[in-house]
Design an enzyme around this catalytic site. Structure first.
Site, PDB file in Angstrom:
ATOM      1  N   SER A 125       1.135  -2.742 -10.628  1.00 22.59           N
ATOM      2  CA  SER A 125       1.880  -3.967 -11.271  1.00 22.59           C
ATOM      3  C   SER A 125       0.644  -4.585 -12.204  1.00 22.59           C
ATOM      4  O   SER A 125      -0.235  -4.472 -11.647  1.00 22.59           O
ATOM      5  CB  SER A 125       2.514  -4.824 -10.304  1.00 22.59           C
ATOM      6  OG  SER A 125       2.690  -5.975 -10.777  1.00 22.59           O
ATOM      7  N   TYR A 146       1.849 -10.183  -2.564  1.00 23.17           N
ATOM      8  CA  TYR A 146       2.191  -9.057  -3.430  1.00 23.17           C
ATOM      9  C   TYR A 146       1.117  -8.833  -4.479  1.00 23.17           C
ATOM     10  O   TYR A 146       0.845  -7.546  -4.719  1.00 23.17           O
ATOM     11  CB  TYR A 146       3.327  -9.444  -4.427  1.00 23.17           C
ATOM     12  CG  TYR A 146       3.696  -8.439  -5.196  1.00 23.17           C
ATOM     13  CD1 TYR A 146       4.728  -7.441  -4.980  1.00 23.17           C
ATOM     14  CD2 TYR A 146       3.676  -8.761  -6.722  1.00 23.17           C
ATOM     15  CE1 TYR A 146       5.260  -6.544  -5.790  1.00 23.17           C
ATOM     16  CE2 TYR A 146       4.184  -7.587  -7.771  1.00 23.17           C
ATOM     17  CZ  TYR A 146       5.095  -6.608  -7.096  1.00 23.17           C
ATOM     18  OH  TYR A 146       5.350  -5.769  -7.914  1.00 23.17           O
ATOM     19  N   LYS A 175      -0.973  -5.003  -4.848  1.00 24.76           N
ATOM     20  CA  LYS A 175      -1.085  -4.294  -6.194  1.00 24.76           C
ATOM     21  C   LYS A 175      -2.826  -3.944  -6.366  1.00 24.76           C
ATOM     22  O   LYS A 175      -3.070  -2.848  -6.916  1.00 24.76           O
ATOM     23  CB  LYS A 175      -0.420  -4.566  -7.047  1.00 24.76           C
ATOM     24  CG  LYS A 175       0.986  -4.783  -6.932  1.00 24.76           C
ATOM     25  CD  LYS A 175       1.532  -3.411  -6.666  1.00 24.76           C
ATOM     26  CE  LYS A 175       3.314  -3.302  -6.370  1.00 24.76           C
ATOM     27  NZ  LYS A 175       3.695  -2.014  -6.149  1.00 24.76           N
TER      28      LYS A 175
HETATM   29  N1  LIG Z   1      10.547  -4.621 -11.717  1.00 27.23           N
HETATM   30  C1  LIG Z   1       9.311  -4.837 -12.147  1.00 27.23           C
HETATM   31  O1  LIG Z   1       9.261  -5.744 -13.204  1.00 27.23           O
HETATM   32  C2  LIG Z   1       8.140  -4.524 -11.628  1.00 27.23           C
HETATM   33  C3  LIG Z   1       7.003  -4.789 -12.396  1.00 27.23           C
HETATM   34  C4  LIG Z   1       5.636  -4.364 -11.917  1.00 27.23           C
HETATM   35  C5  LIG Z   1       5.652  -3.214 -10.474  1.00 27.23           C
HETATM   36  N2  LIG Z   1       6.937  -3.159 -10.195  1.00 27.23           N
HETATM   37  C6  LIG Z   1       6.881  -2.092  -9.061  1.00 27.23           C
HETATM   38  O2  LIG Z   1       7.592  -0.993  -9.273  1.00 27.23           O
HETATM   39  C7  LIG Z   1       8.030  -0.708  -7.930  1.00 27.23           C
HETATM   40  C8  LIG Z   1       9.783  -0.312  -8.141  1.00 27.23           C
HETATM   41  O3  LIG Z   1       9.990  -1.587  -8.436  1.00 27.23           O
HETATM   42  P1  LIG Z   1      11.682  -2.101  -8.826  1.00 27.23           P
HETATM   43  O4  LIG Z   1      11.497  -3.248  -9.821  1.00 27.23           O
HETATM   44  O5  LIG Z   1      12.304  -0.688  -9.220  1.00 27.23           O
HETATM   45  O6  LIG Z   1      12.274  -2.316  -7.374  1.00 27.23           O
HETATM   46  P2  LIG Z   1      13.586  -2.464  -6.835  1.00 27.23           P
HETATM   47  O7  LIG Z   1      14.773  -2.291  -7.779  1.00 27.23           O
HETATM   48  O8  LIG Z   1      13.897  -3.557  -5.894  1.00 27.23           O
HETATM   49  O9  LIG Z   1      13.908  -0.831  -6.004  1.00 27.23           O
HETATM   50  C9  LIG Z   1      12.734  -0.681  -4.986  1.00 27.23           C
HETATM   51  C10 LIG Z   1      13.083   0.639  -4.434  1.00 27.23           C
HETATM   52  O10 LIG Z   1      11.873   0.849  -3.406  1.00 27.23           O
HETATM   53  C11 LIG Z   1      12.863   1.125  -2.195  1.00 27.23           C
HETATM   54  N3  LIG Z   1      12.249   0.478  -0.815  1.00 27.23           N
HETATM   55  C12 LIG Z   1      12.016  -0.576  -0.769  1.00 27.23           C
HETATM   56  N4  LIG Z   1      11.527  -1.024   0.428  1.00 27.23           N
HETATM   57  C13 LIG Z   1      11.073   0.381   0.944  1.00 27.23           C
HETATM   58  C14 LIG Z   1      10.456   0.827   1.981  1.00 27.23           C
HETATM   59  N5  LIG Z   1       9.989   0.132   3.026  1.00 27.23           N
HETATM   60  N6  LIG Z   1      10.343   2.289   2.173  1.00 27.23           N
HETATM   61  C15 LIG Z   1      10.770   3.264   1.129  1.00 27.23           C
HETATM   62  N7  LIG Z   1      11.470   2.426   0.288  1.00 27.23           N
HETATM   63  C16 LIG Z   1      11.586   1.216   0.175  1.00 27.23           C
HETATM   64  C17 LIG Z   1      14.151   0.873  -2.211  1.00 27.23           C
HETATM   65  O11 LIG Z   1      15.067   1.473  -1.320  1.00 27.23           O
HETATM   66  P3  LIG Z   1      16.543   1.098  -1.170  1.00 27.23           P
HETATM   67  O12 LIG Z   1      17.460   1.427  -2.464  1.00 27.23           O
HETATM   68  O13 LIG Z   1      16.887   2.026  -0.059  1.00 27.23           O
HETATM   69  O14 LIG Z   1      16.399  -0.432  -0.966  1.00 27.23           O
HETATM   70  C18 LIG Z   1      14.413   0.898  -3.954  1.00 27.23           C
HETATM   71  O15 LIG Z   1      14.425   2.385  -4.183  1.00 27.23           O
HETATM   72  C19 LIG Z   1       7.662  -1.499  -7.051  1.00 27.23           C
HETATM   73  O16 LIG Z   1       6.709  -0.998  -6.465  1.00 27.23           O
HETATM   74  C20 LIG Z   1       7.245  -2.668  -7.838  1.00 27.23           C
HETATM   75  O17 LIG Z   1       6.491  -3.519  -7.111  1.00 27.23           O
HETATM   76  C21 LIG Z   1       8.220  -3.487 -10.693  1.00 27.23           C
END
Ligand SMILES: NC(=O)c1ccc[n+]([C@@H]2O[C@H](COP(=O)([O-])OP(=O)(O)OC[C@H]3O[C@@H](n4cnc5c(N)ncnc54)[C@H](OP(=O)(O)O)[C@@H]3O)[C@@H](O)[C@H]2O)c1
Length: 268
Positions: A159, A172, A176
């Site tokens: 991130s 967080y 990261k």
């Molecule tokens: N969105 C952003 O702006 C953003 C920016 C930078 C980085 N990121 C990073 O990108 C990645 C995905 O983020 P997202 O925005 O797509 O999040 P999201 O929509 O909240 O989805 C999270 C995913 O991770 C799974 N998950 C959560 N806890 C888990 C665990 N303990 N073990 C295994 N799987 C788990 C969830 O599974 P379930 O469906 O079963 O709950 C879901 O598939 C993360 O690492 C996040 O930090 C996101």
């Protein structure tokens, strides 16, 4: 063993992970996606409807063999079960995408935040990928030794928080930043086996995770926070992962790929 390359995408049920899974399916990969919230089967043993089941179906619709496995990445027994699942069902793993991650349940100022939240976030966002990578890397080394023509790759989704201070979610940011060093370490250790290791750094991406802060980011983006004035989409991140998966960056390793609308550029 399946003929097509196989990817393991953690957190592939929703958001960025789902986008990555579908893009890899389009690119000729078979897939295992992991998730944590919903059981794979109901009390009658039949598959249950869930976001993971939907992603599997959509990937199949794109021509991939796909399966989902419920596994909490922070738990060592779940990680072992997940790797065993990929071995049994597909017999190979060419690409690991460490995508699963969480934000703190509650944003709290650095001076108030709890150890409990620190342990939860670090467990899922850093310890999980660190040891899942270890387990998969050992298996990848076996695969490469058995067939030197094979190319295996590892991508971790970190991130902009790896280098940007947000004092209301310090745990967080630390998790990261740790993924950044993890990428360097595994890139260094695995280069002799031809295994490339990469960090993809998304910016502000429209998913469930950011839905709670949508209004805030709408305002910031409209005000010029990002040189490219729009929200990122899961597909933007997925295309970067696909470039790695297709071997477009094979003479690079330990590389950081920013997918952030230019957020990382220092501006005056
Ligand atoms: N969105 C952003 O702006 C953003 C920016 C930078 C980085 N990121 C990073 O990108 C990645 C995905 O983020 P997202 O925005 O797509 O999040 P999201 O929509 O909240 O989805 C999270 C995913 O991770 C799974 N998950 C959560 N806890 C888990 C665990 N303990 N073990 C295994 N799987 C788990 C969830 O599974 P379930 O469906 O079963 O709950 C879901 O598939 C993360 O690492 C996040 O930090 C996101």
């Amino acid at each position: 063993m399946t003929q097509r390359p196989t990817a393991l995408v953690t957190g592939g049920s929703r958001g960025i992970g789902r986008g990555i899974a579908l893009e890899l399916a389009r690119g000729g990969y078979d897939l295992v996606i992991s998730h944590v919230s919903h059981p794979d089967t109901g009390p009658d043993g039949r598959p249950v409807e869930s976001p993971a089941a939907q992603t599997v179906r959509d990937a199949e619709g794109l021509g991939a063999r796909a399966a989902s496995c419920r596994a909490d990445v922070s738990k060592s027994e779940d990680r072992a079960r997940l790797v065993a699942f990929v071995r049994e069902r597909f017999g190979r793993c060419d690409l690991l995408v460490n995508n699963a991650g969480v934000a703190p349940l509650q944003r709290m100022d650095l001076l108030e935040a709890t150890e409990e939240s620190f342990d939860r976030v670090l467990g899922i966002n850093l310890k999980g990928p660190y040891f899942l990578t270890q387990a998969v890397a050992r298996w990848m080394i076996e695969q490469v030794k058995a067939d030197p023509a094979r190319r295996c790759r590892i991508v971790s989704v970190s991130s902009l928080s790896a280098y940007t201070s947000s004092t209301a979610r310090g745990e967080y940011c630390v998790s990261k930043a740790g993924l950044g060093m993890m990428t360097q370490l595994y890139a260094d250790r695995l280069a002799e086996f031809g295994i490339g290791v990469y960090e993809v750094r998304p910016g502000i991406i429209e998913t469930d995770m950011t839905s709670v802060v949508k209004a805030k980011y709408d305002t910031l983006i409209a005000g010029g926070l990002l040189p490219i004035r729009r929200w990122g989409r899961p597909e933007d991140v997925a295309l970067a992962v696909r470039a790695v998966a297709e071997g477009r960056l094979d003479y690079s390793t330990g590389e950081v790929i920013n997918v952030d609308g230019g957020f990382h550029i220092r501006r005056l």
